[in-house]
Design a protein around this motif. Structure first.
Motif, PDB file in Angstrom:
ATOM      1  N   VAL A  29      93.004  38.602 151.004  1.00 11.61           N
ATOM      2  CA  VAL A  29      93.158  37.326 150.329  1.00 11.61           C
ATOM      3  C   VAL A  29      91.948  36.451 150.618  1.00 11.61           C
ATOM      4  CG1 VAL A  29      94.416  36.305 152.274  1.00 11.61           C
ATOM      5  CG2 VAL A  29      94.742  35.374 149.967  1.00 11.61           C
ATOM      6  N   PHE A  30      91.578  35.636 149.640  1.00 10.74           N
ATOM      7  CA  PHE A  30      90.595  34.591 149.888  1.00 10.74           C
ATOM      8  C   PHE A  30      91.344  33.275 150.000  1.00 10.74           C
ATOM      9  CE2 PHE A  30      87.725  31.205 148.254  1.00 10.74           C
ATOM     10  CZ  PHE A  30      86.858  31.193 149.328  1.00 10.74           C
ATOM     11  N   GLU A  31      91.215  32.643 151.152  1.00  6.99           N
ATOM     12  CA  GLU A  31      91.901  31.389 151.425  1.00  6.99           C
ATOM     13  C   GLU A  31      90.925  30.239 151.224  1.00  6.99           C
ATOM     14  OE1 GLU A  31      93.172  32.050 155.429  1.00  6.99           O
ATOM     15  OE2 GLU A  31      94.959  33.198 154.822  1.00  6.99           O
ATOM     16  N   ALA A  32      90.996  29.593 150.067  1.00  9.81           N
ATOM     17  CA  ALA A  32      90.108  28.471 149.767  1.00  9.81           C
ATOM     18  C   ALA A  32      90.623  27.206 150.446  1.00  9.81           C
ATOM     19  CB  ALA A  32      90.024  28.257 148.264  1.00  9.81           C
ATOM     20  N   ASN A  33      89.708  26.464 151.050  1.00 10.64           N
ATOM     21  CA  ASN A  33      90.115  25.237 151.751  1.00 10.64           C
ATOM     22  C   ASN A  33      89.964  23.974 150.901  1.00 10.64           C
ATOM     23  OD1 ASN A  33      87.351  24.666 151.739  1.00 10.64           O
ATOM     24  ND2 ASN A  33      87.038  25.310 153.862  1.00 10.64           N
ATOM     25  N   GLY A  34      89.476  24.119 149.683  1.00 11.15           N
ATOM     26  CA  GLY A  34      89.328  22.987 148.780  1.00 11.15           C
ATOM     27  C   GLY A  34      87.956  22.348 148.791  1.00 11.15           C
ATOM     28  N   ALA A  35      87.152  22.605 149.832  1.00  8.64           N
ATOM     29  CA  ALA A  35      85.830  21.976 149.916  1.00  8.64           C
ATOM     30  C   ALA A  35      84.900  22.455 148.809  1.00  8.64           C
ATOM     31  CB  ALA A  35      85.204  22.243 151.282  1.00  8.64           C
ATOM     32  N   GLY A  36      85.113  23.665 148.325  1.00  9.13           N
ATOM     33  CA  GLY A  36      84.253  24.197 147.278  1.00  9.13           C
ATOM     34  C   GLY A  36      84.438  23.519 145.936  1.00  9.13           C
ATOM     35  N   ALA A  37      85.550  22.812 145.755  1.00  2.93           N
ATOM     36  CA  ALA A  37      85.798  22.138 144.483  1.00  2.93           C
ATOM     37  C   ALA A  37      84.782  21.038 144.209  1.00  2.93           C
ATOM     38  CB  ALA A  37      87.210  21.565 144.469  1.00  2.93           C
ATOM     39  N   ALA A  38      84.132  20.536 145.252  1.00  2.00           N
ATOM     40  CA  ALA A  38      83.079  19.529 145.053  1.00  2.00           C
ATOM     41  C   ALA A  38      81.806  20.147 144.478  1.00  2.00           C
ATOM     42  CB  ALA A  38      82.771  18.830 146.378  1.00  2.00           C
ATOM     43  N   LEU A  39      81.696  21.466 144.577  1.00  2.00           N
ATOM     44  CA  LEU A  39      80.513  22.167 144.086  1.00  2.00           C
ATOM     45  C   LEU A  39      80.750  22.868 142.761  1.00  2.00           C
ATOM     46  CD1 LEU A  39      79.388  23.897 147.418  1.00  2.00           C
ATOM     47  CD2 LEU A  39      78.572  21.722 146.484  1.00  2.00           C
ATOM     48  N   SER A  40      81.963  23.377 142.559  1.00  2.00           N
ATOM     49  CA  SER A  40      82.262  24.175 141.371  1.00  2.00           C
ATOM     50  C   SER A  40      83.694  23.928 140.923  1.00  2.00           C
ATOM     51  CB  SER A  40      82.071  25.662 141.661  1.00  2.00           C
ATOM     52  OG  SER A  40      82.565  26.458 140.591  1.00  2.00           O
ATOM     53  N   ARG A  41      83.870  23.913 139.612  1.00  2.00           N
ATOM     54  CA  ARG A  41      85.209  23.746 139.055  1.00  2.00           C
ATOM     55  C   ARG A  41      85.984  25.054 139.010  1.00  2.00           C
ATOM     56  NH1 ARG A  41      81.958  23.032 134.230  1.00  2.00           N
ATOM     57  NH2 ARG A  41      82.111  24.895 132.877  1.00  2.00           N
ATOM     58  N   ALA A  42      85.384  26.163 139.451  1.00  2.17           N
ATOM     59  CA  ALA A  42      86.063  27.457 139.431  1.00  2.17           C
ATOM     60  C   ALA A  42      87.375  27.372 140.211  1.00  2.17           C
ATOM     61  CB  ALA A  42      85.169  28.543 140.009  1.00  2.17           C
ATOM     62  N   ARG A  43      88.428  27.933 139.625  1.00  4.46           N
ATOM     63  CA  ARG A  43      89.756  27.871 140.239  1.00  4.46           C
ATOM     64  C   ARG A  43      89.752  28.496 141.631  1.00  4.46           C
ATOM     65  NH1 ARG A  43      95.213  27.945 138.511  1.00  4.46           N
ATOM     66  NH2 ARG A  43      96.476  27.860 140.412  1.00  4.46           N
ATOM     67  N   VAL A  44      88.876  29.462 141.862  1.00  2.48           N
ATOM     68  CA  VAL A  44      88.861  30.174 143.134  1.00  2.48           C
ATOM     69  C   VAL A  44      88.553  29.257 144.312  1.00  2.48           C
ATOM     70  CG1 VAL A  44      86.406  30.837 143.051  1.00  2.48           C
ATOM     71  CG2 VAL A  44      88.049  32.330 144.209  1.00  2.48           C
ATOM     72  N   PHE A  45      87.997  28.064 144.051  1.00  3.55           N
ATOM     73  CA  PHE A  45      87.678  27.140 145.135  1.00  3.55           C
ATOM     74  C   PHE A  45      88.711  26.036 145.323  1.00  3.55           C
ATOM     75  CE2 PHE A  45      83.306  28.612 143.851  1.00  3.55           C
ATOM     76  CZ  PHE A  45      83.169  29.474 144.924  1.00  3.55           C
ATOM     77  N   ALA A  46      89.726  26.002 144.445  1.00  2.00           N
ATOM     78  CA  ALA A  46      90.828  25.056 144.645  1.00  2.00           C
ATOM     79  C   ALA A  46      91.691  25.549 145.805  1.00  2.00           C
ATOM     80  CB  ALA A  46      91.655  24.942 143.370  1.00  2.00           C
ATOM     81  N   THR A  47      92.207  24.642 146.604  1.00  2.54           N
ATOM     82  CA  THR A  47      92.989  25.019 147.776  1.00  2.54           C
ATOM     83  C   THR A  47      94.084  26.021 147.418  1.00  2.54           C
ATOM     84  OG1 THR A  47      92.595  22.832 148.731  1.00  2.54           O
ATOM     85  CG2 THR A  47      94.390  24.137 149.676  1.00  2.54           C
ATOM     86  N   GLY A  48      94.124  27.122 148.152  1.00  3.47           N
ATOM     87  CA  GLY A  48      95.128  28.144 147.905  1.00  3.47           C
ATOM     88  C   GLY A  48      94.645  29.514 148.315  1.00  3.47           C
ATOM     89  N   GLY A  49      95.517  30.507 148.134  1.00  2.00           N
ATOM     90  CA  GLY A  49      95.182  31.879 148.472  1.00  2.00           C
ATOM     91  C   GLY A  49      95.114  32.730 147.221  1.00  2.00           C
ATOM     92  N   TYR A  50      94.079  33.586 147.132  1.00  2.00           N
ATOM     93  CA  TYR A  50      93.841  34.392 145.940  1.00  2.00           C
ATOM     94  C   TYR A  50      93.633  35.851 146.342  1.00  2.00           C
ATOM     95  CZ  TYR A  50      92.989  29.639 144.402  1.00  2.00           C
ATOM     96  OH  TYR A  50      93.124  28.299 144.164  1.00  2.00           O
ATOM     97  N   PRO A  51      94.311  36.783 145.650  1.00  2.85           N
ATOM     98  CA  PRO A  51      94.238  38.194 146.063  1.00  2.85           C
ATOM     99  C   PRO A  51      92.833  38.780 145.891  1.00  2.85           C
ATOM    100  CG  PRO A  51      95.392  37.956 143.975  1.00  2.85           C
ATOM    101  CD  PRO A  51      95.198  36.573 144.508  1.00  2.85           C
ATOM    102  N   VAL A  52      92.498  39.662 146.822  1.00  8.21           N
ATOM    103  CA  VAL A  52      91.181  40.289 146.855  1.00  8.21           C
ATOM    104  C   VAL A  52      91.324  41.805 146.921  1.00  8.21           C
ATOM    105  CG1 VAL A  52      89.060  40.588 148.206  1.00  8.21           C
ATOM    106  CG2 VAL A  52      90.099  38.317 148.009  1.00  8.21           C
ATOM    107  N   VAL A  53      90.557  42.493 146.105  1.00  7.68           N
ATOM    108  CA  VAL A  53      90.321  43.926 146.265  1.00  7.68           C
ATOM    109  C   VAL A  53      88.855  44.056 146.655  1.00  7.68           C
ATOM    110  CG1 VAL A  53      90.155  46.165 145.119  1.00  7.68           C
ATOM    111  CG2 VAL A  53      92.079  44.642 144.614  1.00  7.68           C
TER     112      VAL A  53
END
Length: 340
Positions: A70-94
């Motif tokens: 899983v990629f656990e985004a902490n939300g700090a990346g949302a200031a750099l990119s609008r990509a959903r992957v940087f919104a706070t939350g967990g996203y599955p990874v292969v």
């Protein structure tokens, strides 16, 4: 170039597969040179070892092992990119741990650069794919130069001549010669090397590179001791490690300043650039590649979500074209892929 070139190139000659290792599977796409332009097919052909490619396998970084997590985004990346992957939350990874070799049976101690490839999926149906290596810089500055490097005979005189024509290779050679070896994929830092553009919710663009920084403390191992650990020690070690608990890396995004070389992955950016920690990659389960979830994934670095796009760096598009060729070839050879 006299004695300094010889010392810089020593690791290439001693390690043997360091050129493939440093490659991180980068390749050249069609259309940039004419009339004798390189094509993805020619570039992929250049990776083949003397005995020919291993049927059913990736044409470079042929040896690896799958993982899920899983990629656990902490939300700090949302200031750099609008990509959903940087919104706070967990996203599955292969993902896939690997190292640079066209030989799926190569001993793990033979490759200098190790790789991490990931596919992160988000609820909006988008994906972020990335393929990174442990080197801090790429050997050369252009796809054409990389093709020439792959075709250069691995003898001192030929490599010396190549280095004289492409002095940027010195930084990679210095790393290959002096950087500590480790005995674990979990102890490596993996770098994008290529530059990408992040676009925030307000439409502002920023050129960035990123790195996955290990939570595990790297333990240096003398290079001469690695062969004693067995041919497949990297796969065995990471399987045992993650069976005992997840392995983690912090994703750090570095933002370029005006004048930084965004088109040249052989040049590191100056120290002190703004870096934002945007989350953690958590590897939770190791699976053999033969029937694992990463076997048929093409880790094309141009598969990007809205909010991330390629920059003026030529390599991502080039890699995409070559990865497609490699994928098509190994897919056609699926019957030849050995089951474990």
């Amino acid at each position: 170039m006299a004695e300094p070139a010889r010392s810089i190139l020593a690791p290439f000659l001693a390690i043997g597969l360091v050129v493939a290792g440093g490659a991180g599977a980068f390749a050249y796409t069609a259309g940039w040179l004419s009339p004798d332009r390189l094509t993805p097919d020619r570039m992929v052909d250049a990776f083949a070892p003397p005995g020919g490619p291993a049927p059913g396998h990736r044409r470079n970084h042929a040896k690896g092992v799958c993982f899920t997590g899983v990629f656990e985004a902490n939300g700090a990346g949302a200031a750099l990119s609008r990509a959903r992957v940087f919104a706070t939350g967990g996203y599955p990874v292969v993902g896939r741990f690997n190292f640079g070799t066209p030989d799926p049976n190569a001993p793990d101690a033979t490759a200098r650069a190790r790789g991490l490839s990931i596919k992160v999926s988000t609820p909006d149906g988008q994906e972020w794919r990335s393929a990174m290596i442990s080197a801090p810089v790429f050997p050369v500055s252009t796809p054409q130069a990389f093709y020439e490097l792959l075709k250069t005979p691995k003898d001192p005189n030929a490599m010396k001549a190549f280095a004289a024509a492409h002095p940027e290779i010195g930084a990679f050679g210095a790393w290959a010669k002096s950087a500590p070896w480790t005995a674990s994929y979990a102890e490596e830092r993996y770098n994008s090397l290529n530059s990408f553009i992040f676009t925030d919710s307000g439409g502002e663009d920023r050129a960035v590179r990123w790195s996955f920084i290990p939570e595990a403390t790297p333990v240096p191992v003398p290079a001469e001791d690695l062969p004693k650990r067995g041919r497949d020690f990297l796969e065995k070690e990471i399987a045992e490690r993650i069976a005992a608990g997840p392995a983690r890396w912090t994703l750090a995004v570095t933002v370029a300043e005006p004048g930084d070389p965004t088109a040249d992955p052989s040049k590191a950016w100056p120290a002190g650039r703004k870096t934002v920690e945007v989350g953690k990659l958590v590897a939770q389960k190791i699976e053999p590649e033969a029937d694992g979830p990463c076997r048929d994934v093409n880790f094309d670095p141009t598969v990007l979500p809205s909010g991330i796009r390629t920059s003026d760096d030529q390599f991502p598009a080039a890699r995409s074209a070559a990865y497609a060729v490699s994928f098509d070839r190994r897919s056609a050879e699926a019957k030849d892929y050995p089951a474990k």
